[in-house]
Design a protein around this motif. Structure first.
Motif, PDB file in Angstrom:
ATOM      1  N   LEU B 422       0.828  -1.204   0.000  1.00 16.67           N
ATOM      2  CA  LEU B 422       0.000   0.000   0.000  1.00 16.67           C
ATOM      3  C   LEU B 422       0.862   1.253   0.000  1.00 16.67           C
ATOM      4  O   LEU B 422       0.468   2.275  -0.544  1.00 16.67           O
TER       5      LEU B 422
ATOM      6  N   SER C 142     -13.928   1.290   0.967  1.00 21.69           N
ATOM      7  CA  SER C 142     -13.847   2.300   2.018  1.00 21.69           C
ATOM      8  C   SER C 142     -12.512   3.023   1.935  1.00 21.69           C
ATOM      9  O   SER C 142     -12.447   4.257   1.998  1.00 21.69           O
ATOM     10  N   TYR C 143     -11.447   2.249   1.773  1.00 22.50           N
ATOM     11  CA  TYR C 143     -10.105   2.815   1.633  1.00 22.50           C
ATOM     12  C   TYR C 143     -10.048   3.801   0.470  1.00 22.50           C
ATOM     13  O   TYR C 143      -9.554   4.929   0.587  1.00 22.50           O
ATOM     14  N   ALA C 159      -7.156   7.111   5.128  1.00 25.33           N
ATOM     15  CA  ALA C 159      -7.488   5.929   4.329  1.00 25.33           C
ATOM     16  C   ALA C 159      -6.619   4.765   4.754  1.00 25.33           C
ATOM     17  O   ALA C 159      -7.090   3.640   4.968  1.00 25.33           O
ATOM     18  N   LYS C 160      -5.332   5.068   4.912  1.00 18.46           N
ATOM     19  CA  LYS C 160      -4.394   4.009   5.292  1.00 18.46           C
ATOM     20  C   LYS C 160      -4.728   3.496   6.683  1.00 18.46           C
ATOM     21  O   LYS C 160      -4.746   2.296   6.931  1.00 18.46           O
ATOM     22  N   PHE C 163      -7.745   1.292   6.715  1.00 18.53           N
ATOM     23  CA  PHE C 163      -7.475  -0.012   6.121  1.00 18.53           C
ATOM     24  C   PHE C 163      -6.668  -0.885   7.065  1.00 18.53           C
ATOM     25  O   PHE C 163      -6.993  -2.044   7.299  1.00 18.53           O
ATOM     26  N   TRP C 238     -10.382   4.134  13.903  1.00 19.11           N
ATOM     27  CA  TRP C 238     -10.300   4.537  12.495  1.00 19.11           C
ATOM     28  C   TRP C 238     -11.492   5.350  12.036  1.00 19.11           C
ATOM     29  O   TRP C 238     -11.391   6.158  11.120  1.00 19.11           O
ATOM     30  N   ALA C 242     -11.941   8.499   9.413  1.00 18.70           N
ATOM     31  CA  ALA C 242     -12.507   8.184   8.097  1.00 18.70           C
ATOM     32  C   ALA C 242     -13.400   9.308   7.599  1.00 18.70           C
ATOM     33  O   ALA C 242     -13.797   9.303   6.436  1.00 18.70           O
TER      34      ALA C 242
END
Lengths: 101, 510, 655, 187
Positions: B422, C142-143, C159-160, C163, C238, C242
């Protein structure tokens, strides 16, 4: 003199060769040492052939392959070293370490 | 099996193709695009078709065996040869020995095909050496580049030592087992108290060095990242896929054909390789900044996953392990070649293979960025891409082989691996590019990349035929070993050669 | 094959069309037509065509593992399909206005449509494998959507983070899937439920662990996935981050559907959770902690979306409370049983999807109106939007009251159902009593912060220039608000009366369960108290800026007294609440965050750096390693055979 | 197991082999190392003779001594001034590696001598039959390895030429890939 004695000689020869290959700085000396290792393997094959299976063809073929390989490796190895010499101006294996990590 | 020498045709034709390309190049004008790579690709495709139409055969008393196993693996080798050759067309202009380049590439494929069809350690060893010998040169092909020269030296030294170690190991195995033909080896192992015969395992450990060198499984992996980084990228692509696949093919044959009756004792060795490869590969990849090195470490980790499946061979009698390893290697070939070729395409313009060169790639070339994303997600094992199916199948094989803890470890390190995949994806899509100029890709290179990316998506979306291909491959290995052992047990292996009778192999029980 | 297989596939087709439009960069504006149409088509199939079952084999592993794409449209799936398609279609309609001037317009709709397809695939799965795949797919969507504005570093990091953090839960989930499927030799839900039953009866051996361990380990591993996906303590960290994604995405994914996937999964596989009390108790305790913790944080937030995010976490905690409450078994289901708690959780999931999507969309509408401001999310820069954006304000008020659980809004009925289930369960599980008390306190807090949000945003006078010049959003944005507002007001009551929701879920025909007057009374009172407090603290404080001398003196005195109260609360109460909230937030950020995502990352990083040092670039070191490895293998084998003679068979193979 | 009775030749030959091998890996002057390879290879040939592998005695002398060694010596003489013979010719790790190799050799020898080798009880054939058999094998049963070995040699030679050939034309403008690489000099 029986099989064990020859095997001891070959294992010593192999490890001497390995020692040289691991410690010599000169790249050509490394190739020389690898030749010693190959010789040890060949000696093993012929010892087994002589003492265990004298009617078998396989070890002899392997020895021929080993010798062929030694010749091929010498040729390619020297070319590789020549190439190194052109690019680096040295054949000291220790000093050739641009790539790491 | 019929004694049909026409099964040799693919290997012979491939050798002829290599010679033809080398000679043809002499008559072609230099410094002009010659599209020799396309010629190789077409030739490779034809040979692949011929291979699929040649009969099963067992030649020279099993010196070489052409089975579904060899055919399936030949497919990977030839497909990789084809994609790499097509991609190499882009570099032809800058090459001074393009005929020899393709010739050596094809010779190394010949070596790999010999590995897959070898019936004993003799052909296996020759195949490995032929492949390595060609790759030593190919790795150093960019002669004016220091890194390429250094990579060649490193690969040569380690490779030559590994081959000497392996030859020594084979000699011990020969002494212990009285033969290096897989079927007779297996028979002899069955009559030995395998667990207690240290000389046997001495031979195995030495032999493993040569195979371990090929598959770059830790702790035999040390050379790979350096060599992958220094080698011309097309060669890196080949080295990281076809060459490794050959190594795994050799390992599977060695274990399942040659030492079928000692599978249990093999398990700890393979487990060791699996654990080390997964941990070393993933953790070190985490701290890499060069894309080629990152892919190299990721490749080491992928070999670890394959070892997980192979470690489960005892319980599944090998078939599921072989099938899953095969499927993984097949898809991994496409995915990884794709990854390296994209790196090549970027390096052609930016001159760098660092991860930072990928910054804002999607603004400089949307298709390349998309391809990279697919490759990264596939390597990360994200559904529904090929890598997911493959990893699932591998872990399923490991799990049903009783290797629960290894599968667990594999799952955990897979999470770690996602981080660095990633991270690269982040560079591609999130970061701003340093330059805004668009990246144009040579049409041949983009064709090769497209093949890889499409295959990655396709295998993931519709894995059934590929899984069946894997089972087909496994059936070749399976039938071979069981049938031969049964046959050899019934009539003691007496064979005559010429006029000189050769004494039957005598097996003494200890 | 029945046409229902199109339910997950139709949005996928829509996504492909939108994706193609995104790549060509031509005619981007028509992309939403396809995605909305396909989403609605999925909903149409579910609503008006036959329920049923469709299946296609994708891959067979070994001899018994069949990986299939199934569409199993039963009552539970039907409920979820309705929620997902309705919210998705409305959110997409809203996005036409909200995203109008954004780059990557078609790409956005493609992502949303892939998400819809994956979510529908998730809820229609009949096997663990498909569930897992879709579980990961919604995570990826979602990411992608959180990081939609990738050029903002905060969005990329969020985002990271989303995830990676959810992956922590997913590892447990994957292990649970593997454990269960290897025990059952199949991925099918029914086969796994039967296996679990057989194990509890002692009729079946389990892999890797003993049967007793298996009965609690396997469901808890699955629950790990739910903890990650549904943002439960301690993996909830998270979700607030988000909110960096576009607001409609927050409404769809991070409020209504994806975060509810954990709740759905536990409901779907509830049979597995029901064997050992410790499992349901864990669910209960996690839900309790989450509900309280996030509600207390929500009180101190100033970012409008953060308030809603913490509120979502808190409400998901409520749903977990419902799931953990082993209430009365009311009906057998395909894969097990339905209890009152489960029904209540699903009921709350449904109503919550409506009013929370509504709240997010109204927040989005406000943010859209203020988008020239430096921080359009900050409620301190709002105020007085009531007159400028009346539709948004009124629909938001409907959502706020529904969230507060005020009679007769939607939230009241579903929240009350959960309280009822907890009360029933307290007979069997002592911890449920505690949970009930906490839940009631949380209800008060919820009422407080939801009205506070509304008052700060819409009430009083504008506190910034941008707020002063705000305008109502276009009709494509307000129409979804009105529809969702309508549902937020009436859906709960509609589903409650005639016991419609429970009957539809269980397939029974039972009369409406009468409300428990004491419980309903208490919860209403607590909610009213929260609302009242918010009103007093926020509506009045704004007035304080204006001279309030024109009020009658008696009321003024009363206000002064209240002010005294307010000061008291400020000095002691609010300070405590704020300090507590701050502490919880700090703990959250520095301890939970570090331990969950920091420590393993650090260990891996250091390990990588250490191993990397061995890669010294020295050729001969590498060569030595080869021979050393050979020596090591020999020594290991020597050791294994010398000290474990004949026992390698036992030690090396662990079945 | 039929043993060989001639103890003395064996001891001489093995001493010659191992002794000169040690000199090869330890001696400072690299050209000397190359020359010391000669007695080592000859010692191995002697051991082959003791093993009655007459054909391989000849092969060993012809190929190793006649071809490979000469090639090596050429290379050594061409590059001997590259390495300063006054500096140590072994790297830092030579002591630990030496210990490792001794221990490993002892271990390998112990395992190999401890093994009960299985004998096929066949008799050794006279030299001429042996060689005829080998020749027949190379065009019969083992034709494929023989051919592949020749392909191997061909590939090696092609590779060696490619790598060793200096490029005549003046170096063209550096490729972008070249330019990007840090041009670090060896210390």
């Amino acid at each position: 003199m029986n099989l064990s004695d020859f095997l001891v000689v070959s294992s010593l020869l192999f490890m001497i060769g390995a020692y040289g290959a691991f410690t010599r700085k000169n790249a050509i000396a490394v190739i020389l040492s690898i030749e010693l290792m190959l010789n040890a393997a060949n000696l093993n094959f012929l010892s087994f052939w002589r003492f265990l299976h004298p009617s078998s063809m396989e070890p002899q073929i392997f020895v021929l392959v080993g010798i062929t390989l030694a010749a091929a490796e010498a040729a390619v190895g020297l070319a590789v070293i020549l190439n190194i010499y052109r690019d680096f101006g040295t054949i000291n294996v220790d000093e050739i370490s641009l790539l790491k990590g | 099996m019929p004694n049909d020498y026409s099964s040799l045709h693919p290997i012979i034709l491939l050798t002829v193709l290599a010679l033809f390309i080398i000679m043809l190049d002499i008559f072609l004008p230099k410094k002009k695009p010659a599209f020799l790579g396309w010629l190789v690709a077409i030739g490779g495709l034809i040979i692949l078709l011929i291979d699929w139409h040649s009969p099963d055969a067992k030649l020279w008393y099993g010196l070489v065996n052409f089975t579904s196993y060899s055919r399936a693996f030949d497919t990977i080798f030839l497909l990789t040869l084809i994609t790499v050759s097509i991609a190499s067309v882009a570099e032809e202009g800058a090459m001074s020995f393009r005929g020899e380049y393709y010739g050596l590439l094809i010779f190394s494929t010949v070596g790999l095909m010999l590995i897959a069809s070898s019936g004993g350690l003799l052909m296996l060893y020759l195949g490995i050496e032929l492949t390595s010998m060609c790759l030593f040169t190919l790795v150093g092909f960019a002669k004016r580049e220091k890194r390429s020269a250094e990579a060649a030296l490193k690969m040569f030294v380690i490779g030559a030592i590994a081959s000497a170690v392996m030859l020594y190991g084979i000699s011990i195995l020969y002494g212990v087992l009285g033969s290096t033909q897989f079927d007779r080896m297996s028979l002899a192992v069955a009559h030995l108290d395998a667990a207690q015969s240290m000389a046997l395992w001495l031979g195995v450990a030495f032999t493993l060095a040569g195979i371990g060198f090929k598959i770059t499984a830790a702790p035999f992996h040390m050379w790979a990242p350096d060599v992958y980084e220094g080698a011309p990228t097309t060669i890196t692509a080949y080295l990281s896929t076809a060459s490794k696949t050959g190594g795994v093919a050799a390992l599977l044959q060695f274990i399942l054909l040659g030492m079928h009756s000692a599978l249990l004792e093999w398990t700890p060795i393979i487990m060791l390789l699996a654990v080390l490869s997964m941990i070393v590969g993933n953790l070190v990849a985490l701290v890499q900044t060069n894309l080629k090195r990152l892919l190299a470490y990721s490749g080491i980790a992928q070999m670890g996953y394959i070892m997980v499946a192979i470690a489960g061979m005892q319980a599944t009698n090998g078939s599921m392990s072989v099938a899953s390893a095969y499927v993984y290697l097949l898809l991994y070939s496409f995915t990884n070649v794709g990854g390296f070729l994209i790196a090549q395409a970027i390096a052609d313009v930016t001159g760098s293979t660092e991860v930072s060169a990928l910054k804002g790639l999607h603004r400089r070339s949307a298709p390349l960025a998309f391809g990279m994303l697919i490759v990264l997600f596939s390597l990360g094992g994200i559904p529904p891409l090929a890598g997911f199916v493959g990893k699932l199948y591998l872990f399923a094989a490991g799990w049903s082989g009783g290797q629960h803890l290894l599968v667990l470890l594999g799952a955990i390190v897979s999470v770690v691996s996602l981080y660095y995949y990633l991270m690269v994806a982040l560079q591609v899509y999130i970061k701003d590019p340093e330059e805004e100029s668009r990246i144009t890709v040579h049409s041949s290179l983009s064709a090769a990349i497209s093949i890889c990316v499409v295959a990655t998506i396709l295998i993931g979306a519709y894995p059934r035929p590929w899984v069946e291909l894997g089972q087909y491959a496994a059936s070749g290995l399976q039938r071979d070993s069981t049938m031969h052992i049964a046959r050899l047990k019934s009539d003691v292996c007496v064979r005559s050669f010429g006029s000189v009778p050769i004494a039957p192999l005598k097996i003494t029980e200890k | 094959m029945p046409i229902i297989w199109l339910i997950p596939v139709a949005p996928l087709i829509g996504a492909l069309i939108a994706g193609a439009l995104a790549l060509t960069r031509k005619a981007e504006k028509i992309a939403p037509l396809f995605t909305i149409a396909t989403t609605l088509y999925s909903g149409y199939i579910a609503l008006f065509l036959h329920r049923g079952y469709a299946s296609s084999t994708w891959l067979t592993i070994g001899s018994s593992y069949r990986i299939a794409l199934d569409v199993n449209l039963d009552a539970l799936t039907f409920t979820m399909v309705c929620v997902v398609t309705l919210v998705s279609a409305l959110v997409q309609l809203y996005s036409i206005g909200y995203m109008a001037n954004e780059n990557g317009y078609a790409r956005y709709f493609a992502y949303v449509s892939i998400f819809t397809a994956s979510m529908l695939g998730l809820v229609s799965a009949d096997n663990l494998f498909q569930l897992y795949v879709c579980w990961e797919l919604v995570g990826i969507c979602s990411y992608l959507l959180i990081g939609f504005w990738w050029f903002k570093p905060s969005a990329a990091n969020a985002a990271k983070k989303a995830f990676v953090v959810t992956r922590f839960g997913d590892v447990g989930f994957l292990l649970g899937v593997l454990l269960l499927s290897s025990a059952a030799g199949s991925f099918q839900f029914t086969a796994i439920a039967h296996t679990m039953h057989a194990i509890s009866m002692g009729e079946l051996l389990t892999p890797l662990v003993s049967a007793r361990t298996f009965l609690w380990l396997a469901p808890l591993l699955l629950f790990c996935g739910a903890v990650g996906k549904s943002a439960q303590f301690p993996l909830h960290i998270w979700l607030p981050d988000a909110m960096e994604g576009p607001t409609p995405v927050s409404a769809l994914i991070h409020a209504a559907t994806m975060v509810a996937a954990g709740v759905y999964m536990v409901t779907r596989l509830f049979t597995l959770f029901a064997f050992v009390p410790v499992v349901t108790e864990t669910v209960l305790v996690i839900g309790m902690i989450t509900a309280f913790l996030s509600a207390s944080i929500a009180i101190v937030q100033n970012d409008i979306k953060k308030v809603l995010a913490y509120s979502t976490i808190s409400q998901l905690g409520y749903m977990m409370l419902g799931l953990g409450a082993m209430g009365t078994v009311i009906a057998p289901s395909v894969s097990g049983v339905y209890t009152t708690g489960q029904t209540a959780a699903m009921f709350h999931l449904t109503t919550h999807a409506m009013f929370k999507a509504l709240l997010f969309l109204t927040a989005g509408s406000v943010i859209h109106a203020l988008h020239h401001s430096s921080d359009p999310n900050d409620m301190r820069g709002m105020g007085g939007l009531m007159k400028r954006m009346p539709i948004t304000a009124w629909t938001c008020l409907a959502g706020v009251l529904a969230l507060a659980g005020l009679f007769p809004f939607s939230g009241f009925w579903s929240k009350d159902a959960i309280f009822g289930a907890l009360r029933e369960a307290s007979a069997k599980e002592p911890v449920a009593m505690l949970a009930l008390v906490v839940a009631i306190i949380v209800a008060g807090m919820t009422a407080f912060y939801s009205l506070r949000l509304w008052l700060m945003t819409f009430w009083g006078e504008p506190r910034s220039e941008h707020a002063e010049h705000a305008h109502e959003s276009p009709w494509v944005m307000t129409l979804p608000l009105v529809i969702l507002g309508f549902l937020s007001v009436f859906l709960g009551g509609y589903l409650y009366f005639g016991n419609r929701f429970a009957n539809s879920l269980t397939g029974l025909n039972m009369p409406t369960e009468p409300l428990n007057p004491a419980l309903a009374g208490i919860s209403t009172l607590v909610a009213l108290f929260g609302l009242w407090l918010a009103w007093k603290l926020y509506a009045v404080r704004n007035l304080e800026k204006d001279p309030v001398t024109n009020l009658p003196s008696s009321i003024y005195a009363f206000l002064v007294n209240l002010w005294y109260m307010d000061a008291f609360w400020n000095r002691f109460g609010a300070a405590w609440v704020v300090a507590l909230g701050g502490m919880v937030a700090w703990f959250d950020r520095n301890v939970v965050d570090r331990i969950v995502s920091g420590l393993p990352a650090w260990v891996c990083q250091q390990g990588g750096l250490a191993i990397r040092k061995t890669e010294s670039g020295q050729t001969q070191t590498y060569a030595v390693t080869v021979l050393a490895a050979v020596a090591f293998i020999i020594v290991t084998l020597l050791w294994l055979t010398r000290y474990l003679p004949g026992s390698m068979h036992i030690t090396m193979i662990t079945h | 197991m039929n043993s060989i009775d001639s103890h003395l030749p064996f001891l001489i030959m093995s001493a010659l082999t191992l002794g000169s091998a040690l000199v090869v890996v330890r001696v400072r002057n690299i050209v000397h190392a190359g020359f010391w390879l000669l007695p080592c290879f000859l010692g191995v040939a002697g051991l082959y003779a003791l093993l009655q592998a007459h054909f391989f005695v000849v092969v060993q002398v012809l190929i190793y001594v006649g071809a490979i060694l000469v090639l090596m010596l050429f290379a050594l003489m061409l590059t001997q001034d590259v390495m300063n013979p006054n500096k140590p010719q072994t790297n830092r790790m030579s002591l630990p590696i030496g210990v490792f190799c001794i221990v490993f050799a002892a271990g390998v020898a112990a395992i190999l001598t401890g093994h009960q080798w299985v004998n096929s009880n066949a008799v050794i054939l006279p030299a001429n039959v042996q060689t005829r058999q080998l020749g027949q094998a190379l065009i019969g049963e083992y034709a494929l390895p023989f051919e592949i070995a020749s392909v191997l040699l061909l590939a090696a030679l092609v590779g060696a030429i490619v790598l060793a050939k200096s490029e005549k034309e003046p170096a063209p403008l550096p490729l972008p890939t070249l330019a990007a690489l840090p041009d670090s000099k060896p210390e």
